[in-house]
Scaffold this active site. Structure first.
Site, PDB file in Angstrom:
ATOM      1  N   ARG A  72       0.847  -1.184   0.000  1.00  0.00           N
ATOM      2  CA  ARG A  72       0.000   0.000   0.000  1.00  0.00           C
ATOM      3  C   ARG A  72       0.886   1.238   0.000  1.00  0.00           C
ATOM      4  O   ARG A  72       2.108   1.145   0.175  1.00  0.00           O
ATOM      5  CB  ARG A  72      -0.907  -0.006   1.223  1.00  0.00           C
ATOM      6  N   ASN A 124      -6.139   6.808   3.832  1.00  0.00           N
ATOM      7  CA  ASN A 124      -5.856   6.003   5.020  1.00  0.00           C
ATOM      8  C   ASN A 124      -4.465   6.341   5.526  1.00  0.00           C
ATOM      9  O   ASN A 124      -3.481   6.222   4.791  1.00  0.00           O
ATOM     10  CB  ASN A 124      -5.916   4.508   4.677  1.00  0.00           C
ATOM     11  N   GLU A 125      -4.402   6.801   6.766  1.00  0.00           N
ATOM     12  CA  GLU A 125      -3.116   7.030   7.441  1.00  0.00           C
ATOM     13  C   GLU A 125      -2.111   7.799   6.573  1.00  0.00           C
ATOM     14  O   GLU A 125      -1.030   7.317   6.224  1.00  0.00           O
ATOM     15  CB  GLU A 125      -2.518   5.702   7.905  1.00  0.00           C
ATOM     16  N   GLU A 185      -9.436   3.116  14.580  1.00  0.00           N
ATOM     17  CA  GLU A 185      -8.825   1.790  14.541  1.00  0.00           C
ATOM     18  C   GLU A 185      -8.119   1.490  15.852  1.00  0.00           C
ATOM     19  O   GLU A 185      -7.477   2.360  16.439  1.00  0.00           O
ATOM     20  CB  GLU A 185      -7.792   1.666  13.419  1.00  0.00           C
ATOM     21  N   GLU A 210      -1.264  -8.724   6.064  1.00  0.00           N
ATOM     22  CA  GLU A 210      -1.668  -8.602   7.464  1.00  0.00           C
ATOM     23  C   GLU A 210      -2.614  -9.730   7.881  1.00  0.00           C
ATOM     24  O   GLU A 210      -3.545  -9.529   8.649  1.00  0.00           O
ATOM     25  CB  GLU A 210      -2.305  -7.226   7.716  1.00  0.00           C
ATOM     26  N   HIS A 227      -2.911 -10.052  11.544  1.00  0.00           N
ATOM     27  CA  HIS A 227      -3.423  -8.919  12.313  1.00  0.00           C
ATOM     28  C   HIS A 227      -4.703  -9.360  13.013  1.00  0.00           C
ATOM     29  O   HIS A 227      -5.594  -9.944  12.395  1.00  0.00           O
ATOM     30  CB  HIS A 227      -3.717  -7.748  11.382  1.00  0.00           C
TER      31      HIS A 227
END
Length: 633
Positions: free
Chosen positions: A105, A143-144, A298, A345, A348
């Site tokens: 990503r 995102n982030e 999150e 992930e 995760h």
């Protein structure tokens, strides 16, 4: 409106027959909001201009039928493979000059025109299709944010930004001290992003580049936000922050631009350290929001950034979640709903783990959902009143991460976390403030290693003390101006007169030093001369280590070394900041309720009486091991 509860839902990772099962399990868990589509660009737009919305239509319809709202994401954090092949010049270039390839990503350059255009196209397509969908609750852009690029396109945008910031080359050369090592620029074209070089890069250039990255990404967010506001003016637009040293985002500025401040938080510690870090993060984000809505977007049902990936202990999922709610979060969200069976992930943690609903984690997720249904949503205005502020400035943090400092062990984040942690253990409510803010409402202000400070902010701190405030300043503060130029005449530069001292030399420590009554001192020491202040603690050689200066109606304290938590707590106690808290027992008072959480393994006394909103049982001033209550006041 009830508290939001849910997490990232990634149905594209699963066969369609799983989708209905997901909705049924979400209802069982009390989920009422899910984030959808964060990394789905390649599924939504498999080739340029060709959209396949059918699968997303079915997902949103299922969720709407189940009474579950959607935080619909604009998936610009993960461009599809076709885009990377068509626009290789939009792929990220590292500071070493290496162009990255597609496969993870965040592999994009936010300054690339092709990327910006593609971002707006997919945003418009999503906005036009789903603006009237009953499941839509809010928009989630990107995102982030935080990934920098050092390519030529970023360089061109950087030069444009520099012209706007500095005006002319003479001003830039002065701000960057380019006379050193013959770096004087005679043409804007000579300036590049701070790429890898032979030895130390220019610290002012490195700092300006991080400022630029924040502004450039904010411009990318604004473009999508403004388009979505045009299409759906009543639907809030947000993005999710990540609390990480690599992310060049000025959260004070960004928080004025979002409709809802949202954050992802993954503590790096475990056990009590995780509880301390969670309280720190929640207070920080609450402060950025400044009384406006905010949301924990999150977290995880396990530890993902610690020394090992492992589940949280029984009760920790709820306690960490309630720490955020106690500080005003509009809800509790996780990454992710269903743990992935493949991909980067796949280990995760998820709300629904690999083992399925017959699991301890899912049972705790259901219990938390039931508890949240019984807690009223906090109002939008500030819900926690704090008398103590900790100064927080991302630019100062970036500068301390820069090259060529006297010690590589200077850690701005660790200093800020220690200030908050010691107050938290004492039961003293704290918030965060920018150095430029009006601080007059606080009875005490803590300044952790604020390396950069403007003249205006320095004058503000002096006026705060003269007006009766208590100021506690840690070492390596006030040293440089906003261009990282050292303030001459003795340290701590801009704060010297306020603190009533003059530091002649720094002496970074290679080993521990013991200070009488204050314990271990590490990392740093100084040769301090008194200039109006008095010595409260001294180094073994006799020089002042901790000082106090009475100025006007207030007092300014200076700590010239890194004390352990016990020593720092002693300084704060002498400064009038001793509390009556029990370490590991958290009591957060909102205007109409009080949250009490016991992070210890023992029964604890708490100053709380009434009826617990979660269980309906009376609270008589005691908390079970690991217990928590929410009581109206």
């Amino acid at each position: 409106m009830p508290l939001w509860y849910g997490g990232d839902h990634n149905p594209e990772q699963w066969p369609e027959e799983v989708w209905a099962e997901d909705v049924a399990l979400m209802r069982r868990a009390g989920v009422n909001l899910v984030t959808v589509g964060v990394f789905s660009w390649s599924r939504l737009e498999p080739s340029e201009g060709r959209y396949t919305f059918g699968w997303l239509d079915r997902v949103l319809d299922l969720l709407a039928d189940g009474g579950i709202r959607v935080d619909l994401a604009v998936p610009t954090a993960s461009p599809p493979p076709w885009f990377s092949l068509a626009h290789p010049d939009a792929l990220t270039v590292t500071r070493d000059g290496v162009r990255l390839t597609h496969g993870s990503r965040d592999t994009y350059c936010v300054s690339a025109p092709a990327y910006r255009e593609a971002s707006l196209r997919v945003t418009r397509a999503l906005g036009e299709r789903y603006r009237d969908h009953p499941a839509l609750a809010m928009w989630h852009v990107h995102n982030e944010y935080g990934t920098p690029c050092h390519c030529d396109q970023a360089g061109a945008a950087f030069r444009t930004w520099l012209r706007e910031r500095h005006g002319g080359l003479d001003a830039l050369n002065d701000a960057w001290t380019t006379a050193f090592w013959g770096q004087h620029y005679s043409d804007w074209a000579q300036i590049t992003p701070p790429r890898a070089t032979q030895y130390l890069p220019n610290p002012a250039q490195a700092l300006d580049f991080r400022r630029f990255v924040s502004e450039e990404m904010l411009a990318h967010f604004r473009e999508q936000r403004d388009l979505l506001r045009e299409l759906t003016p009543e639907v809030p637009v947000t993005t999710n922050y990540v609390l990480a040293g690599w992310a060049s985002i000025d959260h004070w500025k960004w928080s004025r631009e979002v409709d809802l401040v949202a954050v992802d938080h993954y503590p790096s510690g475990q056990g009590m350290a995780a509880a301390e870090q969670t309280a720190f993060a929640a207070d920080l984000v609450r402060s950025w929001a400044g009384g406006r809505p905010w949301l924990l977007m999150e977290q995880a049902t396990g530890y993902v950034l610690g020394p090992r990936m492992s589940p949280k202990e029984p009760g920790e999922i709820a306690r960490h979640s309630l720490q955020h709610v106690a500080r005003g979060s509009k809800g509790v969200m996780f990454f992710q709903w269903r743990a992935s069976r493949g991909g980067a992930e796949q280990w995760h943690p998820g709300m629904l783990p690999h083992t399925g609903p017959d699991s301890r984690v899912f049972r705790e997720v259901c219990d938390l959902g039931e508890a949240l249904e019984r807690i009223p949503t906090p109002p939008d205005e500030p819900v926690v009143e704090a008398e103590v502020a900790i100064l927080w400035d991302e630019e100062a943090w970036w500068a301390v991460q820069g090259p060529g400092l006297p010690s590589a062990e200077i850690d701005y984040l660790a200093a800020a976390e220690q200030a908050h942690r010691v107050l938290w253990r004492q039961g003293v409510a704290a918030c965060f403030a920018h150095p430029s803010h009006d601080l007059s409402a606080y009875r005490a202000v803590l300044v952790p290693s604020l390396y950069l400070i403007s003249d205006e902010a320095a004058r503000g701190l002096r006026a705060y003390v003269e007006g009766g405030g208590t100021l506690v300043v840690s070492f390596f503060s006030g040293i440089a101006d906003e261009h990282t130029r050292i303030r001459l005449g003795g340290y701590p530069g801009a704060l010297r007169e306020t603190l009533g001292i003059r530091v002649e030399e720094f002496h970074p420590l290679a080993e521990t030093v013991e200070l009488p009554e204050y314990g271990r001192a590490t990392v740093w020491s100084e040769i301090v001369h008194l200039d109006g202040a008095e010595a409260i603690a001294r180094y073994p050689g006799g020089g002042p280590a901790v000082t106090r200066h009475r100025l006007g109606g207030g007092t300014a304290w200076y700590v010239s070394t890194r004390l352990d938590d016990r020593g720092y707590a002693r300084v704060l106690a002498h400064a009038g900041l001793a509390g009556g808290g029990v370490p590991g027992v958290e009591v957060v008072r909102q205007r109409d309720r009080v949250f009490a959480l016991n992070h210890t393994g023992d029964e604890q006394h708490v100053p709380v009486h009434g009826t617990d909103l979660i269980t309906g049982k009376p609270v008589g001033g005691r908390l079970d091991p690991g217990g928590y209550v929410v009581v109206p006041v």
